[in-house]
Design a protein around this motif. Sequence first.
Motif: not given
Length: 141
Positions: A24, A116, A120
């Motif tokens: 990440h 993101w 994520i």
Amino acid sequence: MYNSLFIKWQEKNNTGIAIIDEQHRGILSLINSLHYLTEKGTYDSALCTSIRDTIMDYSHIHFITEERLLQTAGYPDLEEHKEMHRKLAQETERIGHAAISENDAKPLLDLMKKWWLKHINEKDMLYVPYLLKRGGSSDFV
């Protein structure tokens, strides 16, 4: 001196799964690099192509890693998560091509930021308790 990041890594971004956190951070670094170069006025289609291709390649590696961890753990929503990855890869490819042909990185940066913030930080975090429970440590598998 330009010192602002497009997206900053925060403690809440940590999953506790070492390889996932590392990957990440790598994705975030690529997003921030594209933003930085765009803001500095050094953006061009060749640069965008290189960064887009790197994001695509690295994301592929990340998706494989994540999906194998989820499969090994018997994660019940694996197929749904894989489908999100597939759609995200297609969208990145499509928007990346448009960013290159139109010489405008903003749509690609917007997609990456959305990825993101949504995928994520929200979708990936759904599997974290499951993996940590199954793996029993931050170095699952």
